[in-house]
Design a protein around this motif. Structure first.
Motif, PDB file in Angstrom:
ATOM      1  N   ARG A   1       0.843  -1.210   0.000  1.00 44.33           N
ATOM      2  CA  ARG A   1       0.000   0.000   0.000  1.00 44.33           C
ATOM      3  C   ARG A   1       0.873   1.254   0.000  1.00 44.33           C
ATOM      4  NH1 ARG A   1      -4.852  -2.468   0.665  1.00 44.33           N
ATOM      5  NH2 ARG A   1      -5.068  -4.051   2.284  1.00 44.33           N
ATOM      6  N   SER A   2       1.835   1.291  -0.937  1.00 41.35           N
ATOM      7  CA  SER A   2       2.850   2.355  -0.920  1.00 41.35           C
ATOM      8  C   SER A   2       2.906   3.192  -2.190  1.00 41.35           C
ATOM      9  CB  SER A   2       4.229   1.718  -0.702  1.00 41.35           C
ATOM     10  OG  SER A   2       4.551   0.851  -1.795  1.00 41.35           O
ATOM     11  N   LEU A   3       1.972   2.983  -3.142  1.00 48.28           N
ATOM     12  CA  LEU A   3       2.113   3.621  -4.451  1.00 48.28           C
ATOM     13  C   LEU A   3       1.604   5.067  -4.439  1.00 48.28           C
ATOM     14  CD1 LEU A   3       1.062   0.729  -6.883  1.00 48.28           C
ATOM     15  CD2 LEU A   3       3.292   1.229  -5.858  1.00 48.28           C
ATOM     16  N   SER A   4       2.419   5.954  -5.005  1.00 44.49           N
ATOM     17  CA  SER A   4       2.057   7.366  -5.119  1.00 44.49           C
ATOM     18  C   SER A   4       1.126   7.560  -6.315  1.00 44.49           C
ATOM     19  CB  SER A   4       3.315   8.211  -5.308  1.00 44.49           C
ATOM     20  OG  SER A   4       3.910   7.915  -6.571  1.00 44.49           O
TER      21      SER A   4
ATOM     22  N   PHE B   1      -5.939   0.472  -6.656  1.00 44.86           N
ATOM     23  CA  PHE B   1      -6.525   1.366  -5.661  1.00 44.86           C
ATOM     24  C   PHE B   1      -6.154   0.900  -4.253  1.00 44.86           C
ATOM     25  CE2 PHE B   1     -10.256   1.969  -8.828  1.00 44.86           C
ATOM     26  CZ  PHE B   1      -9.486   2.844  -9.582  1.00 44.86           C
ATOM     27  N   PHE B   2      -6.230  -0.423  -4.014  1.00 51.36           N
ATOM     28  CA  PHE B   2      -5.847  -0.969  -2.715  1.00 51.36           C
ATOM     29  C   PHE B   2      -4.385  -0.660  -2.388  1.00 51.36           C
ATOM     30  CE2 PHE B   2      -9.082  -4.522  -3.714  1.00 51.36           C
ATOM     31  CZ  PHE B   2     -10.113  -3.831  -3.093  1.00 51.36           C
ATOM     32  N   ALA B   3      -3.548  -0.566  -3.449  1.00 45.59           N
ATOM     33  CA  ALA B   3      -2.112  -0.360  -3.268  1.00 45.59           C
ATOM     34  C   ALA B   3      -1.739   1.113  -3.109  1.00 45.59           C
ATOM     35  CB  ALA B   3      -1.344  -0.954  -4.454  1.00 45.59           C
ATOM     36  N   SER B   4      -2.702   2.008  -3.277  1.00 51.13           N
ATOM     37  CA  SER B   4      -2.429   3.439  -3.163  1.00 51.13           C
ATOM     38  C   SER B   4      -2.107   3.827  -1.725  1.00 51.13           C
ATOM     39  CB  SER B   4      -3.643   4.228  -3.655  1.00 51.13           C
ATOM     40  OG  SER B   4      -3.466   5.612  -3.442  1.00 51.13           O
ATOM     41  N   LYS B   5      -1.295   4.870  -1.571  1.00 51.77           N
ATOM     42  CA  LYS B   5      -0.984   5.365  -0.225  1.00 51.77           C
ATOM     43  C   LYS B   5      -2.233   5.876   0.484  1.00 51.77           C
ATOM     44  CE  LYS B   5       3.851   6.781  -0.879  1.00 51.77           C
ATOM     45  NZ  LYS B   5       4.790   7.929  -0.907  1.00 51.77           N
ATOM     46  N   SER B   6      -3.165   6.437  -0.316  1.00 51.06           N
ATOM     47  CA  SER B   6      -4.348   7.033   0.298  1.00 51.06           C
ATOM     48  C   SER B   6      -5.512   7.044  -0.678  1.00 51.06           C
ATOM     49  CB  SER B   6      -4.056   8.476   0.728  1.00 51.06           C
ATOM     50  OG  SER B   6      -3.804   9.283  -0.422  1.00 51.06           O
ATOM     51  N   ALA B   7      -6.716   7.271  -0.156  1.00 55.86           N
ATOM     52  CA  ALA B   7      -7.896   7.386  -1.007  1.00 55.86           C
ATOM     53  C   ALA B   7      -7.795   8.605  -1.916  1.00 55.86           C
ATOM     54  CB  ALA B   7      -9.152   7.481  -0.144  1.00 55.86           C
ATOM     55  N   LYS B   8      -7.248   9.680  -1.397  1.00 55.98           N
ATOM     56  CA  LYS B   8      -7.072  10.895  -2.196  1.00 55.98           C
ATOM     57  C   LYS B   8      -6.148  10.639  -3.372  1.00 55.98           C
ATOM     58  CE  LYS B   8      -5.562  15.734  -1.878  1.00 55.98           C
ATOM     59  NZ  LYS B   8      -4.986  16.779  -0.983  1.00 55.98           N
ATOM     60  N   GLY B   9      -5.067   9.907  -3.132  1.00 56.96           N
ATOM     61  CA  GLY B   9      -4.130   9.583  -4.211  1.00 56.96           C
ATOM     62  C   GLY B   9      -4.766   8.732  -5.287  1.00 56.96           C
ATOM     63  N   ALA B  10      -5.632   7.786  -4.880  1.00 57.77           N
ATOM     64  CA  ALA B  10      -6.324   6.939  -5.859  1.00 57.77           C
ATOM     65  C   ALA B  10      -7.238   7.776  -6.747  1.00 57.77           C
ATOM     66  CB  ALA B  10      -7.126   5.864  -5.130  1.00 57.77           C
ATOM     67  N   LYS B  11      -7.936   8.755  -6.144  1.00 58.64           N
ATOM     68  CA  LYS B  11      -8.828   9.617  -6.921  1.00 58.64           C
ATOM     69  C   LYS B  11      -8.038  10.499  -7.877  1.00 58.64           C
ATOM     70  CE  LYS B  11     -12.617  12.933  -6.429  1.00 58.64           C
ATOM     71  NZ  LYS B  11     -13.543  13.612  -5.485  1.00 58.64           N
ATOM     72  N   GLN B  12      -6.941  11.071  -7.416  1.00 54.58           N
ATOM     73  CA  GLN B  12      -6.109  11.922  -8.276  1.00 54.58           C
ATOM     74  C   GLN B  12      -5.562  11.132  -9.461  1.00 54.58           C
ATOM     75  OE1 GLN B  12      -3.229  13.241  -5.388  1.00 54.58           O
ATOM     76  NE2 GLN B  12      -4.357  15.123  -4.895  1.00 54.58           N
ATOM     77  N   ALA B  13      -5.069   9.930  -9.194  1.00 52.73           N
ATOM     78  CA  ALA B  13      -4.495   9.105 -10.255  1.00 52.73           C
ATOM     79  C   ALA B  13      -5.538   8.743 -11.307  1.00 52.73           C
ATOM     80  CB  ALA B  13      -3.886   7.837  -9.662  1.00 52.73           C
TER      81      ALA B  13
ATOM     82  N   LEU C   1       0.791   5.256  -9.683  1.00 57.51           N
ATOM     83  CA  LEU C   1      -0.515   4.658  -9.956  1.00 57.51           C
ATOM     84  C   LEU C   1      -0.979   4.936 -11.381  1.00 57.51           C
ATOM     85  CD1 LEU C   1      -2.794   5.204  -6.813  1.00 57.51           C
ATOM     86  CD2 LEU C   1      -2.135   3.037  -7.852  1.00 57.51           C
ATOM     87  N   VAL C   2      -0.829   6.181 -11.830  1.00 54.28           N
ATOM     88  CA  VAL C   2      -1.256   6.536 -13.189  1.00 54.28           C
ATOM     89  C   VAL C   2      -0.575   5.649 -14.212  1.00 54.28           C
ATOM     90  CG1 VAL C   2      -1.173   8.298 -14.987  1.00 54.28           C
ATOM     91  CG2 VAL C   2      -1.848   8.925 -12.681  1.00 54.28           C
ATOM     92  N   LEU C   3       0.736   5.514 -14.100  1.00 53.77           N
ATOM     93  CA  LEU C   3       1.501   4.775 -15.107  1.00 53.77           C
ATOM     94  C   LEU C   3       1.243   3.276 -15.023  1.00 53.77           C
ATOM     95  CD1 LEU C   3       4.835   6.787 -14.995  1.00 53.77           C
ATOM     96  CD2 LEU C   3       3.137   6.774 -16.828  1.00 53.77           C
ATOM     97  N   THR C   4       1.103   2.737 -13.812  1.00 59.60           N
ATOM     98  CA  THR C   4       0.844   1.290 -13.712  1.00 59.60           C
ATOM     99  C   THR C   4      -0.580   0.960 -14.158  1.00 59.60           C
ATOM    100  OG1 THR C   4       1.048  -0.664 -12.316  1.00 59.60           O
ATOM    101  CG2 THR C   4       0.123   1.274 -11.269  1.00 59.60           C
ATOM    102  N   MET C   5      -1.545   1.861 -13.881  1.00 55.07           N
ATOM    103  CA  MET C   5      -2.904   1.628 -14.366  1.00 55.07           C
ATOM    104  C   MET C   5      -2.964   1.761 -15.887  1.00 55.07           C
ATOM    105  SD  MET C   5      -5.586   3.156 -11.536  1.00 55.07           S
ATOM    106  CE  MET C   5      -5.027   4.837 -11.587  1.00 55.07           C
ATOM    107  N   LEU C   6      -2.232   2.719 -16.442  1.00 58.51           N
ATOM    108  CA  LEU C   6      -2.178   2.879 -17.902  1.00 58.51           C
ATOM    109  C   LEU C   6      -1.597   1.634 -18.551  1.00 58.51           C
ATOM    110  CD1 LEU C   6      -2.353   4.691 -20.485  1.00 58.51           C
ATOM    111  CD2 LEU C   6       0.013   5.345 -19.996  1.00 58.51           C
ATOM    112  N   ALA C   7      -0.460   1.168 -18.036  1.00 52.51           N
ATOM    113  CA  ALA C   7       0.207   0.003 -18.626  1.00 52.51           C
ATOM    114  C   ALA C   7      -0.651  -1.252 -18.498  1.00 52.51           C
ATOM    115  CB  ALA C   7       1.566  -0.218 -17.952  1.00 52.51           C
ATOM    116  N   THR C   8      -1.471  -1.315 -17.438  1.00 59.20           N
ATOM    117  CA  THR C   8      -2.349  -2.466 -17.248  1.00 59.20           C
ATOM    118  C   THR C   8      -3.542  -2.422 -18.184  1.00 59.20           C
ATOM    119  OG1 THR C   8      -1.703  -2.639 -14.928  1.00 59.20           O
ATOM    120  CG2 THR C   8      -3.759  -3.699 -15.561  1.00 59.20           C
TER     121      THR C   8
END
Length: 596
Positions: free
Chosen positions: A36-39, A365-377, A43-50
């Motif tokens: 749960r450490s991803l900024s 999303f589960f791996a994000s540092k925070s809920a705010k970071g998941a929304k931004q990404a 997140l943007v780049l790993t979600m894009l690549a996925t």
């Protein structure tokens, strides 16, 4: 050889990063959700690549070869889904879970959780299987092709040679008319004269597209239209029934040729599968996520260079129009020429449903540092993914004007990188294609293995398993599921394109899981019985719709045949969820009613 060397260097670099990052994997939290450490930017780049996988680089690109400019409509479903994910992402992160089925159980109970696991594993293994096929396709073109062999009457070719390559016919430049190609076939014991026949209608280039539409509408078998001098692939019906074939008589109206690759597709697919499985076993999400940073940058950068290069190479709008006209595909310059409202829904709805409930993105999303970071990404992802998808489709549309050979259509961007781009750009773009396949394959392989560990093994078999044992079993599940996905991929060796497979897999998951999952997040009246009914209805309807031929008499045969599984399946799933939920109540809902 330089293409192979470039890809080998890239894959070696991936392996080194995976080995380095694997030292950080001590717990399932590290392996499954990267601690749960991803900024947000990671997140943007790993979600894009996925998200941008074989369905995009080969499926959407292959569709662009077939229908031209109209393929630009394909990203609509995914984009609309991402817009809604901006609302969903922070809610998902706040659950502090590892898998989608865990969310399902919290709202609906054990039975719903197990059913979701079954749907997830089935759909995701299909997706992984055609990633293996795509990797094999890249290897085939990188290794290269043999020189075409002209076929004469009574010259035998084996079933294996046809599976390894393909047979094409090239009519004479000045010939107009019908060509009858007859083949003798050996069933293992004797030769059958004229066992297979194929009709090639050679017509002026301007008439090719309309002629093929007429052939399709009239359901004329073993017939296709082509312009003079242009190659057309001969599709053998059920070639596995025979061991060998031979042309019954020479044609004076053109030349029949056997085209073979140096590396057979089955061997190429096996090599790709072995590397992807091994890499995923070593990596875990913590490695995959950080490798996706490089993959995401490579994807964006290579497409930004490739699109303008191909535009100039094709001669811009006028040059493309002339090229399409010369091969009888002028309608590929028109946006709506191949589209209808129903067709748009069939193409776009599966991706919309998948992305709303995609366990891959939820795992991020589960791996994000925070809920705010998941929304931004997720907000940034909307724009980045749309640009990348449009660049892929646009590049494939331009490339299709440069590639007259329809057999190369499903691999049009691979063929372009290998034979049309300058070597330096071809190497970069071929590596980009490998990066897209790798990043999607490892993610879709990792998710079901995590689900089986969390939702079956730890939930019902051994809840007290040590972290070391969990990580070991996670890797073993990757191995077993990878082998199953490879076996599935063998059934797809000769399937014409990738998009149909992608849409079917999206439909299995999107209609079975997404309605109940979204309801778990946003609709308090949803009940366990409603969720189970929804999951079963979506799955059953997807698997059986094309077998329910009695609907053709109700809806009309033409309308029934043109409805893909996604529409009846999502209708059945949502109706079952709503109706059954309204007629059943949980104990908590009953208490709420009594208190009011």
């Amino acid at each position: 050889m330089i293409y192979m060397a470039t890809i080998a260097v890239y894959l070696f670099a991936l392996l080194c990063v995976a080995l380095y990052q694997s030292r950080k994997v001590k717990t399932q939290k590290d392996f499954a959700v990267a601690g749960r450490s991803l900024s947000p930017w990671v997140l943007v780049l790993t979600m894009l690549a996925t998200w941008v996988g074989t369905g995009s680089i080969l499926g959407n690109a292959g569709k662009a070869y077939d229908i031209g400019l109209g393929a630009l409509i394909l990203p609509i479903g995914g984009t609309l889904g991402m817009i809604l994910l901006v609302i969903i992402a922070p809610k998902v992160r706040n659950f502090e879970k590892f898998t989608v089925p865990e969310i399902i159980e919290e709202r609906y109970g054990q039975l719903a959780r197990v059913l979701v696991v079954m749907s997830l594993v089935t759909a995701y293994l299909v997706i992984v299987s055609y990633q293996f096929n795509a990797g094999g396709g890249v290897l085939q073109y990188v290794v290269g092709q043999k020189k075409p062999v002209p076929l004469q009457a009574k010259q035998q070719i084996t079933n294996y040679q046809i599976r390894k390559g393909y047979v094409y016919f090239q009519p004479n430049e000045n010939f107009i008319g019908d060509v009858q190609l007859s083949f003798d076939a050996n069933n293992g014991t004797e030769w059958q004269n004229n066992a297979l026949t194929y009709t090639v209608k050679v017509v002026p280039a301007d008439n090719v597209q309309n002629e093929n539409i007429n052939i399709h509408d009239q359901e004329i078998k073993s017939t296709i239209a082509v312009a003079p001098g242009k190659k057309i692939t001969i599709k053998f019906d059920n070639p596995e029934k025979f061991t060998a074939f031979q042309l019954s008589a020479d044609s004076q109206k053109g030349q029949l040729n056997l085209h073979e690759y140096r590396l057979p597709i089955r061997q190429a697919t096996l090599i790709a599968a072995v590397f992807i499985i091994a890499f995923t076993m070593i990596a875990g999400l913590i490695s995959v996520a950080y490798i996706d940073i490089g993959n995401g940058i490579l994807i964006i950068g290579s497409l930004l260079v490739t699109f303008p290069f191909l535009w100039i190479k094709a001669g811009g709008w006028e040059g493309m129009a002339a090229s399409f006209a010369a091969t009888g595909r002028s309608q590929n310059m028109e946006f709506w020429s191949h589209q209808s409202p129903l067709r748009v829904i069939n193409l776009c709805l599966p991706a919309f449903l998948l992305i709303l409930g995609d366990a891959n993105l939820y795992q991020r999303f589960f791996a994000s540092k925070s809920a705010k970071g998941a929304k931004q990404a997720t907000t940034v992802l909307i724009f980045v993914a749309l640009i990348v998808e449009l660049l892929i489709i646009g590049s494939a549309w331009i490339a299709s004007s440069l590639i007259p050979d329809a057999e190369a259509g499903k691999y049009c961007l691979i063929v372009t990188a290998r034979y049309i781009m300058p070597t330096w750009l071809g190497c970069i773009f071929m590596t980009n294609i490998v990066a897209i396949i790798m990043s999607t394959a490892d993610s879709f392989l990792l998710v079901p293995s995590t689900s089986l560990i969390r939702d079956i093994y730890l939930a019902y078999i051994n809840p007290k398993a040590s972290e070391k044992k969990i990580v070991f079993l996670s890797r073993m599940f990757v191995l077993v599921l990878g082998i199953i996905a490879f076996l599935i991929s063998l059934t797809f060796e000769k399937v014409p394109g990738f998009l149909d497979r992608a849409l079917y897999a999206y439909t299995i998951y999107g209609t079975a899981v997404t309605p109940a999952l979204v309801a778990a997040l946003f609709w308090k009246r949803a009940t366990p019985a409603g969720a189970v009914a929804s999951i079963l209805s979506g799955t059953i309807m997807t698997l059986t719709w094309k077998k329910m031929t009695f609907f053709s008499s109700i809806l009309g045969e033409n309308f029934y045949n043109n409805i893909a599984e996604v529409l009846p399946a999502i209708f059945a799933s949502v109706m079952a969820l709503v109706i059954v939920s309204l007629f059943t109540k949980t104990k908590q809902q009953q208490l709420d009613i009594q208190n009011n």
